[in-house]
Design an enzyme around this catalytic site. Structure first.
Site, short mmCIF file in Angstrom:
data_model
loop_
_atom_site.label_atom_id
_atom_site.label_comp_id
_atom_site.label_asym_id
_atom_site.label_seq_id
_atom_site.Cartn_x
_atom_site.Cartn_y
_atom_site.Cartn_z
CB CYS A 19 -17.95 -30.51 -16.70
SG CYS A 19 -17.31 -29.34 -18.02
CB SER A 53 -31.68 -26.59 -30.56
OG SER A 53 -30.42 -26.06 -30.49
CG ASP A 55 -26.36 -27.67 -30.79
OD1 ASP A 55 -24.99 -28.22 -30.50
OD2 ASP A 55 -26.74 -28.09 -31.90
CG ASP A 56 -22.21 -28.43 -28.02
OD1 ASP A 56 -22.25 -29.21 -26.83
OD2 ASP A 56 -22.41 -29.63 -28.93
CG ASP A 73 -18.15 -24.73 -20.39
OD1 ASP A 73 -18.23 -24.64 -18.92
OD2 ASP A 73 -18.71 -25.64 -21.00
CG ASP A 96 -19.02 -25.62 -25.64
OD1 ASP A 96 -19.14 -26.81 -25.56
OD2 ASP A 96 -19.15 -24.90 -24.67
CB SER A 146 -11.11 -10.76 -12.73
OG SER A 146 -10.65 -9.23 -12.54
CG ASP A 232 -18.38 -30.49 -26.12
OD1 ASP A 232 -19.76 -30.28 -25.90
OD2 ASP A 232 -17.71 -29.74 -25.85
#
Length: 350
Positions: A19, A53, A55-56, A73, A96, A146, A232
């Site tokens: 991350c 917002s 958010d996750d 992610d 998430d 991929s 998170d």
């Protein structure tokens, strides 16, 4: 961990890690801003949570008191082992859904692979790690996409579900809420030490063991009415995600640095300048919102986390009950701060 005849250290094939690859908050704001203003959910009344917002995950109401959660992610390797890379990236993506108080349903893989540098069999080990974590979460790895890319990339798109009365958001806290964190900070510092060749063998498993842990507790938190806000902690560090929670709720936060959960060996590696580039990018983006902070504290509180813990805001009158509930779920948690009325700065560290 899958055995391989030739050792490929994945972190040597990418410029970033985990991350810590995330685009800095200030730059992200520019990307998400359109000519007509910030991107919003206008015109889509069923979209309960969009990117306006911060958010996750996105949340779409489907009727009958239920909603679908959608998130994605992905990142470049944060560990050398391919199987562990798949496990960590998958736990991070699934988190998430848990951070919204929901339950995951299925996952789709996102894979970028430098076929001129790394054999496809190593990518296969990444997928095996992902399948293992998805199985632990009780969901299938149901497909994916991929591409041939200059650096290895892996992650998931995850679909989940939540009852509307269980939905948790990061901007719904109230003044007086007590703050909790379910995993200690310091993953970015240790993985940077690994990439620099500084990490001691006895510390090699500290970060990976933590990063593969699923945040399943989040699904349970959705059922607790005294959980006022939930998110998170990932690439923006504790400070970045707490700023999102406090600002979104119209509040500020006071935290006690000594009570913030931290991995025990961080000072040793900070002394060797094991500081991720993402830490500096984070601070450049939001340092003006934080009261004066010594460097050694800033390097920990702004450290980018990968598959980090849940940041939880609890009604002040329910703190003792919550700590007992957490203990029954094998988590020993103590509050490290609280939310206060809005002040000049968003975060104050004592």
């Amino acid at each position: 961990m899958i055995q391989q005849t030739e050792i490929y250290k994945l972190t040597q094939y990418s410029h970033g890690a985990g991350c810590g690859c995330k685009i800095a908050p200030k730059v992200l704001d520019r990307i998400l801003h359109s000519n007509s203003g910030a991107l919003s959910s206008a015109g889509f009344p069923s979209l309960l949570v969009g990117n306006d917002s911060r958010d996750d995950a996105a949340v779409l109401e489907t009727g009958h008191g239920e909603a679908i959660i959608s998130t994605t992610d992905f990142f470049m390797p944060i560990v050398d082992d391919a199987y562990d890379f798949g496990r960590i990236a998958s736990a991070n993506a699934i988190s998430d859904v848990y951070a919204m108080g929901g339950e995951p349903l299925l996952a789709i893989a996102i894979l970028g692979w430098p076929l001129d540098k790394l054999p496809p069999e190593v990518a296969g080990q990444v997928l095996e790690g992902s399948r293992a974590v998805c199985a632990e979460a009780g969901i299938p790895l149901a497909g994916g996409h991929s591409i041939d890319s200059p650096e290895p990339i892996f992650g998931l798109a995850v679909t989940g579900k939540v009852r509307l009365n269980h939905l948790k958001q990061n901007n719904t806290a109230v003044e007086g809420c007590c703050l909790y964190l379910t995993k200690p900070l310091g993953v970015g510092i240790l993985t940077t030490a690994q990439k620099k060749g500084l990490l001691k063998p006895e510390h090699a498993d500290l970060a990976p063991d933590q990063m593969v842990q699923l945040n399943k507790f989040g699904s349970f938190l959705g059922k607790l009415p005294y959980v006022r806000a939930l998110t998170d902690v990932t690439g923006f560090g504790l400070l970045g995600h707490l700023i999102e929670m406090a600002e979104g709720s119209g509040l500020s936060a006071e935290i006690d640095f000594d009570k913030v959960p931290k991995l025990a060996v961080l000072d040793e590696y900070l002394a060797q300048k094991s500081i991720p580039g993402g830490t500096h990018r984070n601070w450049d983006s939001y340092g003006d919102k934080v009261a004066d902070l010594p460097d050694e504290r800033r390097f920990i509180l702004a450290d980018p986390q990968t598959s980090g813990g849940l940041l939880i805001a609890i009604d002040p009158g329910s703190a003792r009950e919550f700590e007992q509930v957490a203990l029954e779920n094998n988590l020993s948690l103590k509050s490290f701060g609280h939310l206060v009325e809005k002040r000049e700065k968003v975060i104050y560290v004592i």
